[in-house]
Design a protein around this motif. Structure first.
Motif, PDB file in Angstrom:
ATOM      1  N   VAL A  29      17.780   3.124  -2.335  1.00  0.00           N
ATOM      2  CA  VAL A  29      17.582   2.613  -0.983  1.00  0.00           C
ATOM      3  C   VAL A  29      18.871   2.758  -0.171  1.00  0.00           C
ATOM      4  CG1 VAL A  29      16.967   0.605   0.407  1.00  0.00           C
ATOM      5  CG2 VAL A  29      15.743   1.065  -1.719  1.00  0.00           C
ATOM      6  N   THR A  30      20.003   2.516  -0.809  1.00  0.00           N
ATOM      7  CA  THR A  30      21.286   2.751  -0.139  1.00  0.00           C
ATOM      8  C   THR A  30      21.442   4.226   0.213  1.00  0.00           C
ATOM      9  OG1 THR A  30      22.333   0.917  -1.307  1.00  0.00           O
ATOM     10  CG2 THR A  30      23.794   2.586  -0.387  1.00  0.00           C
ATOM     11  N   THR A  65       0.056  10.942   8.557  1.00  0.00           N
ATOM     12  CA  THR A  65       1.397  10.619   9.032  1.00  0.00           C
ATOM     13  C   THR A  65       1.408   9.221   9.632  1.00  0.00           C
ATOM     14  OG1 THR A  65       1.849  12.945   9.514  1.00  0.00           O
ATOM     15  CG2 THR A  65       3.277  11.326  10.553  1.00  0.00           C
ATOM     16  N   VAL A  66       2.372   8.423   9.213  1.00  0.00           N
ATOM     17  CA  VAL A  66       2.529   7.031   9.646  1.00  0.00           C
ATOM     18  C   VAL A  66       4.005   6.819   9.965  1.00  0.00           C
ATOM     19  CG1 VAL A  66       2.250   4.611   8.942  1.00  0.00           C
ATOM     20  CG2 VAL A  66       0.585   6.303   8.208  1.00  0.00           C
ATOM     21  N   LEU A  67       4.306   5.845  10.811  1.00  0.00           N
ATOM     22  CA  LEU A  67       5.697   5.556  11.145  1.00  0.00           C
ATOM     23  C   LEU A  67       6.251   4.435  10.268  1.00  0.00           C
ATOM     24  CD1 LEU A  67       5.625   5.687  15.055  1.00  0.00           C
ATOM     25  CD2 LEU A  67       6.309   7.487  13.449  1.00  0.00           C
ATOM     26  N   LEU A  68       7.393   4.702   9.646  1.00  0.00           N
ATOM     27  CA  LEU A  68       8.115   3.672   8.913  1.00  0.00           C
ATOM     28  C   LEU A  68       8.655   2.656   9.910  1.00  0.00           C
ATOM     29  CD1 LEU A  68       9.516   2.764   6.186  1.00  0.00           C
ATOM     30  CD2 LEU A  68      11.487   4.090   6.990  1.00  0.00           C
ATOM     31  N   LYS A  69       8.439   1.365   9.637  1.00  0.00           N
ATOM     32  CA  LYS A  69       8.885   0.332  10.568  1.00  0.00           C
ATOM     33  C   LYS A  69       9.990  -0.550  10.004  1.00  0.00           C
ATOM     34  CE  LYS A  69       6.416   1.394  14.089  1.00  0.00           C
ATOM     35  NZ  LYS A  69       7.088   1.842  15.342  1.00  0.00           N
ATOM     36  N   GLY A  70      10.392  -0.316   8.774  1.00  0.00           N
ATOM     37  CA  GLY A  70      11.495  -1.074   8.213  1.00  0.00           C
ATOM     38  C   GLY A  70      11.671  -0.751   6.755  1.00  0.00           C
ATOM     39  N   PHE A  71      12.896  -0.903   6.266  1.00  0.00           N
ATOM     40  CA  PHE A  71      13.151  -0.724   4.838  1.00  0.00           C
ATOM     41  C   PHE A  71      14.372  -1.547   4.454  1.00  0.00           C
ATOM     42  CE2 PHE A  71      15.815   2.507   6.775  1.00  0.00           C
ATOM     43  CZ  PHE A  71      16.978   2.506   5.996  1.00  0.00           C
ATOM     44  N   ASP A  72      14.355  -2.021   3.225  1.00  0.00           N
ATOM     45  CA  ASP A  72      15.483  -2.727   2.634  1.00  0.00           C
ATOM     46  C   ASP A  72      15.299  -2.684   1.128  1.00  0.00           C
ATOM     47  OD1 ASP A  72      13.572  -4.702   2.040  1.00  0.00           O
ATOM     48  OD2 ASP A  72      14.167  -5.978   3.711  1.00  0.00           O
ATOM     49  N   GLU A  73      16.054  -3.507   0.401  1.00  0.00           N
ATOM     50  CA  GLU A  73      15.976  -3.467  -1.053  1.00  0.00           C
ATOM     51  C   GLU A  73      14.605  -3.848  -1.581  1.00  0.00           C
ATOM     52  OE1 GLU A  73      17.055  -7.545   0.245  1.00  0.00           O
ATOM     53  OE2 GLU A  73      17.779  -5.520   0.732  1.00  0.00           O
ATOM     54  N   GLY A 176       0.862  -5.419   7.734  1.00  0.00           N
ATOM     55  CA  GLY A 176       1.794  -4.506   7.101  1.00  0.00           C
ATOM     56  C   GLY A 176       1.572  -4.325   5.615  1.00  0.00           C
ATOM     57  N   PHE A 177       2.018  -3.160   5.137  1.00  0.00           N
ATOM     58  CA  PHE A 177       2.096  -2.862   3.715  1.00  0.00           C
ATOM     59  C   PHE A 177       3.556  -2.579   3.376  1.00  0.00           C
ATOM     60  CE2 PHE A 177      -2.429  -1.437   4.149  1.00  0.00           C
ATOM     61  CZ  PHE A 177      -2.971  -2.227   3.146  1.00  0.00           C
ATOM     62  N   ARG A 178       3.953  -2.982   2.185  1.00  0.00           N
ATOM     63  CA  ARG A 178       5.283  -2.653   1.684  1.00  0.00           C
ATOM     64  C   ARG A 178       5.149  -1.815   0.416  1.00  0.00           C
ATOM     65  NH1 ARG A 178       7.466  -7.233   1.818  1.00  0.00           N
ATOM     66  NH2 ARG A 178       8.968  -6.880   3.498  1.00  0.00           N
ATOM     67  N   VAL A 179       5.779  -0.638   0.418  1.00  0.00           N
ATOM     68  CA  VAL A 179       5.813   0.210  -0.767  1.00  0.00           C
ATOM     69  C   VAL A 179       7.084  -0.136  -1.544  1.00  0.00           C
ATOM     70  CG1 VAL A 179       5.837   2.573  -1.652  1.00  0.00           C
ATOM     71  CG2 VAL A 179       4.568   2.037   0.450  1.00  0.00           C
ATOM     72  N   ILE A 180       6.896  -0.671  -2.745  1.00  0.00           N
ATOM     73  CA  ILE A 180       8.010  -1.069  -3.598  1.00  0.00           C
ATOM     74  C   ILE A 180       8.314   0.100  -4.523  1.00  0.00           C
ATOM     75  CG2 ILE A 180       8.792  -2.734  -5.318  1.00  0.00           C
ATOM     76  CD1 ILE A 180       6.659  -4.670  -4.161  1.00  0.00           C
ATOM     77  N   PRO A 181       9.435   0.778  -4.341  1.00  0.00           N
ATOM     78  CA  PRO A 181       9.645   2.047  -5.066  1.00  0.00           C
ATOM     79  C   PRO A 181       9.870   1.876  -6.556  1.00  0.00           C
ATOM     80  CG  PRO A 181      11.616   1.478  -3.811  1.00  0.00           C
ATOM     81  CD  PRO A 181      10.551   0.487  -3.415  1.00  0.00           C
TER      82      PRO A 181
END
Length: 214
Positions: A29-30, A65-73, A176-181
Motif C-alpha cells: 500500500v505504501t 471501470t470504476v473510480l477509486l475513492k480512497g485507499f489506506d492500510e 461502498g466496498f473495500r477490497v482488502i488486498p
C-alpha cells in the motif's frame, strides 16, 4: 488468414530503468501511494480509474471501470449501487481484482483480495460530499437494469429532483466496498517484452515480495 487474428503495426517498445526489489517499499500500500503520486505528477487523466473484475457464484466473470475513492492500510474503496451486477456478484462471491492501467508511464498495478462493505456512516459521509446531480442520479438509475429509453431515465431524474430539491438521502441500496488486498502486483514495461513484475503476497502478518516471469 483471419484478418481479425492479429493487428499489425500496433507494436510498442518500452524503455526505462528496471524495477528492482531494492527500490520498493516494505508493504504494497505504501508502494502504491508512491506510484499513484507518480501518476498524478505525470498528469494522467483520471489516474484513479481502475478496472474492477468480479465473478458470480457460478463463476461468470465481469469487468468494468470504476473510480477509486480512497485507499489506506485497510484497503481500496469504491462506491456503487449494491443492486448492480458488480454488487450482486460481490454479494455472492466477495472477492475482486482491481487493475490500474497507467500505460503512459508504462506501469500497471493489480490488486487481488476479499471484499467487505464499508460502514453505513462512511457511505453516507461520501454520498453527502457528492455533487447534487450525482446524488439524484444514484436514486434515478437502477444500475444494470434494463430501461425502455433515455426518456425514462430523464423523467425519473426530474421527478426525484422535484421530490428532493436540496438534500436527497443516502439510498439503502447504495454504498461502498473495500477490497482488502491479499496480493498486489507492480508491473513496469521493459524492452523486448522482458517486463518487470514484482508481487507482494500476504504471508501471515507480513508481506512476501516475489519476482514473476514476464
Amino acid at each position: 488468414m483471419d484478418t481479425a487474428s492479429h493487428l499489425p503495426g500496433l507494436r510498442h517498445s518500452y524503455e526505462g530503468e528496471p524495477l528492482l526489489e531494492s527500490g520498493l517499499a516494505d508493504d504494497p500500500v505504501t508502494q502504491f501511494a508512491v506510484w499513484f503520486g507518480d501518476a498524478l505528477e505525470a498528469g494522467l487523466p483520471e489516474p484513479n480509474a481502475m478496472i474492477v473484475a468480479t465473478s458470480s457464484a457460478g463463476g461468470r466473470p465481469s469487468a468494468r471501470t470504476v473510480l477509486l475513492k480512497g485507499f489506506d492500510e485497510r484497503g481500496f474503496v469504491f462506491f456503487t449501487n449494491y443492486e448492480s451486477r458488480k454488487g450482486r456478484d460481490l454479494g455472492e462471491n466477495p472477492r475482486a481484482c482491481l487493475l490500474f492501467p497507467w500505460h503512459p508511464i508504462r506501469r500497471q498495478v493489480r490488486v487481488e483480495g476479499r471484499v467487505v462493505r464499508v460502514s453505513r456512516e462512511d457511505s453516507t459521509a461520501y454520498f453527502r460530499s457528492r455533487p447534487y446531480g450525482s446524488r439524484i442520479a444514484a436514486w434515478a438509475s437502477r444500475q444494470s437494469a434494463v430501461v425502455r429509453s433515455r426518456d425514462e431515465l430523464d423523467e425519473r431524474f426530474a421527478a426525484l429532483a422535484d421530490r428532493w430539491p436540496e438534500d436527497p438521502p443516502t439510498p439503502d441500496f447504495w454504498g461502498g466496498f473495500r477490497v482488502i488486498p491479499t496480493e498486489m502486483e507492480f508491473w513496469q514495461g521493459q524492452t523486448d517484452r522482458m517486463h518487470d513484475r514484482l508481487r507482494y503476497r500476504r504471508a501471515g502478518d507480513s508481506w512476501l515480495l516475489e519476482r514473476l516471469a514476464p
